[in-house]
Scaffold this motif. Structure first.
Motif, PDB file in Angstrom:
ATOM      1  N   PHE B 110       0.827  -1.328  -0.127  1.00 23.13           N
ATOM      2  CA  PHE B 110       0.006  -0.071   0.774  1.00 23.13           C
ATOM      3  C   PHE B 110       1.292   0.840  -0.197  1.00 23.13           C
ATOM      4  O   PHE B 110       1.810   1.525   0.560  1.00 23.13           O
ATOM      5  N   ALA B 134      -0.293  -3.918  -6.042  1.00 23.84           N
ATOM      6  CA  ALA B 134      -0.139  -2.652  -5.635  1.00 23.84           C
ATOM      7  C   ALA B 134      -1.544  -2.520  -5.318  1.00 23.84           C
ATOM      8  O   ALA B 134      -2.312  -2.070  -6.145  1.00 23.84           O
ATOM      9  N   ALA B 135      -1.601  -0.979  -4.574  1.00 22.01           N
ATOM     10  CA  ALA B 135      -2.352   0.058  -3.922  1.00 22.01           C
ATOM     11  C   ALA B 135      -2.334   1.503  -3.604  1.00 22.01           C
ATOM     12  O   ALA B 135      -1.625   1.017  -2.994  1.00 22.01           O
ATOM     13  N   GLY B 136      -3.070   2.090  -4.107  1.00 27.75           N
ATOM     14  CA  GLY B 136      -2.378   3.673  -3.760  1.00 27.75           C
ATOM     15  C   GLY B 136      -3.558   4.233  -2.002  1.00 27.75           C
ATOM     16  O   GLY B 136      -4.465   3.118  -2.829  1.00 27.75           O
ATOM     17  N   VAL B 137      -3.242   4.605  -1.005  1.00 33.44           N
ATOM     18  CA  VAL B 137      -3.545   4.540   0.034  1.00 33.44           C
ATOM     19  C   VAL B 137      -3.920   6.997   0.129  1.00 33.44           C
ATOM     20  O   VAL B 137      -2.999   7.177   0.716  1.00 33.44           O
ATOM     21  N   PRO B 138      -4.678   6.856  -0.536  1.00 32.91           N
ATOM     22  CA  PRO B 138      -4.910   8.811   0.308  1.00 32.91           C
ATOM     23  C   PRO B 138      -4.995   8.901   1.865  1.00 32.91           C
ATOM     24  O   PRO B 138      -6.570   8.413   2.296  1.00 32.91           O
TER      25      PRO B 138
END
Lengths: 373, 373
Positions: B110, B134-138
């Motif tokens: 993340f 994969a990951a995006g964390v805002p």
């Protein structure tokens, strides 16, 4: 006049080669996704029923304290936020009923789309007060995106009609599927349609295989997608008519020497609306998912009689979703002319399009991961 | 000449009010993050040792088949990709040794930063051939970002010196912490430094409480951060000297009437380099984490003697990281002048800055989640 809006082409999603127009400006997908919302609402009853009846929260929560959802091909919002919140509300209700003494699970929502999607806009639009942990996942949903057995509910709206690539043979003069003078299989030879169908079936098969790994047994996939009634010709649909209009305008521009005919021959829209029979066949061959329920519908009844879509507004919507694809292949002034003339040309055939639009061009599928494999 | 580069200010991260310059252009953080890489490498031995010694893969994999990592304050890359891959390599090695007959776990990474971070650039830069999902964390890492007990290794490099907000009292004429004529606590009254220290301690405490929920027992946090030796004054550091230069240039511009003195008074950089003693104190009060190991270092030895950083290049780096914050408060031409004159002014005090830069202004902390709570 019923709506001429053709929902399937308004969202160019995870699998498509070019993402929807980003940002929050006037021409953006975000401000032109009103019609996706209507289309998504049509599926709402099905989703609600499938989740309420089929999702066994007791069993899912025995192995995880977190419920994980994913929207595959989420674009930039805002529809995805409503869709995810709706599913969460249903699961919470189910937990209250079936697990009244247990603490409410936590929710994690994965928003997936192509790496070229405007995630910046998506992330700035996520509701600040939300009941879930949010994450964005860049990548094609025709491949693996998540760890083994990590998802409980997968949702995908108006995304699976986008092929992972242009079908083979369409741009090859020596292939029986050579698609001369067209930009889609509408009105084309059967070999062209078959090339599209084969590519779509391969893509859906890859999608299901990837999800089979990622979704826990008992987990659910909800698919809302552009469709075509079994046995119907694509050229009879409003979409097909529009693609034919686009091709005819481009050929006309080619006659004036501004582009070559070869350029038109070499451009094909990677989108396929599968009839339910073909969809079911791929799912049944796949073996990992059972079809819980499915249905066809016509999104237009969701518009009241007094909702009229003017052609200018309609073409603006189409442009927001598709312009990127055309711009990658044709000069900007060509694309401008094409969309300007499209508005005129569609107005000329509005009666035929209106009539065609009464067909059931939307399908829902609710699949459940079985225990196999 | 040793490097004058002051790594801490080169990354304006998750907690900071303005993200680093996005995109891949000449002035972008992506192309100016070379020095962050050096700084991160200094910590590498510590990370490697902590993971190899302390992470009990057998125990972690008894409850999950996926190892989940997070980089909190990842900016736009490319350092984050190296850091995450390095941790994965170490865990894989450990699995090979301790679980030789088990299948290798899957990895999910993340990437977290503020919602305003340029995730589009990040997502386009993720290595296409990678060994993880994969990951995006805002979101701010001072709040919850992940479900309960879902993470195994958390990494945060040059991010935790960014405060969640400007400390209280700095912009209040009636407060003993009023920071007249300065943009930071360097050379300011003790009350100003204390206001910074209190805000930082609250922020770190919130960070640890959120992570305590998210990290499984036995999970690890690796922190690399800007630091200051215990007992040292911030004005003695190269950073402090630079902030004082910035303030003095701004006051000079105010004298010419282009901005008001009040505007300078009302601008304070929300960044605090805590001495190790303060860091340890917050962790010990928190109770959920044990300090596995910690250390201070000077990143400059990692540059060879023949690496000279010219002042123009250096100021460009600082600009890429900090310009956004100044632009939110001052007109663009003021910011331009400030950075242009900064280059001249820093050249004039390069001997003092070089000498100051020999201090240990980087700290590492490796924390392990205990079983409490």
């Amino acid at each position: 006049m019923a709506t001429l809006v053709n929902d399937s082409i308004l969202k160019n999603d995870a699998a498509g080669p070019v993402p929807v127009s980003g940002g929050l400006g006037t021409d953006s997908y975000y401000n032109h996704s009103f019609f996706q919302k209507i289309a998504a609402n049509v599926a709402k009853d099905m989703i609600d029923e499938a989740i309420s009846k089929k999702l066994d929260v007791k069993s899912l929560l025995s192995s995880s304290k977190t419920i994980r959802l994913a929207d595959l091909g989420c674009a930039v919002g805002p529809n995805t936020f409503d869709a995810m919140q709706n599913i969460i509300d249903l699961i919470k209700l189910k937990c209250q009923t079936h697990l009244p003494t247990s603490p409410m699970p936590e929710f994690q929502v994965f928003f997936n789309d192509q790496p070229a999607n405007d995630f910046n806009t998506l992330f700035k639009s996520i509701p600040p007060k939300r009941e879930y942990f949010a994450a964005g996942v860049p990548g094609s949903f025709y491949e693996r995106l998540f760890p083994d057995s990590s998802l409980h509910v997968v949702y995908s709206s108006y995304a699976l009609h986008w092929l992972s690539k242009v079908p083979e043979g369409l741009e090859d003069k020596n292939s029986p599927a050579w698609n001369k003078g067209r930009i889609h299989h509408a009105s084309a030879a059967e070999e062209v349609r078959r090339a599209y169908a084969v590519q779509w079936a391969n893509d859906l098969s890859n999608f299901l295989n990837a999800r089979a790994r990622e979704i826990v047994p008992g987990g659910i996939i909800v698919i809302v997608t552009h469709s075509i009634p079994d046995g119907m010709e694509y050229s009879e649909l409003a979409n097909g008519m529009m693609y034919n209009c686009m091709a005819s305008i481009l050929l006309d521009i080619a006659k004036r020497g501004l582009i070559s005919e070869e350029q038109v021959d070499a451009f094909n829209l990677p989108t396929y609306a599968a009839p339910p029979g073909e969809f079911v066949s791929v799912v049944e061959n796949n073996e990992y998912f059972n079809i819980v329920t499915m249905g066809e519908s016509n999104p237009s009844p969701w518009l009241t009689d007094d909702v009229h879509v003017d052609m200018n507004e309609f073409v603006n919507h189409i442009r927001a979703a598709m312009e990127g694809m055309f711009n990658k292949h044709f000069a900007r002034e060509i694309v401008n002319e094409m969309f300007e003339r499209l508005e005129v040309k569609l107005s000329e055939i509005s009666v035929e399009m209106e009539s065609a639009y009464k067909d059931k061009i939307q399908a829902f599928y609710v699949l459940q991961r079985n225990d196999s494999g």
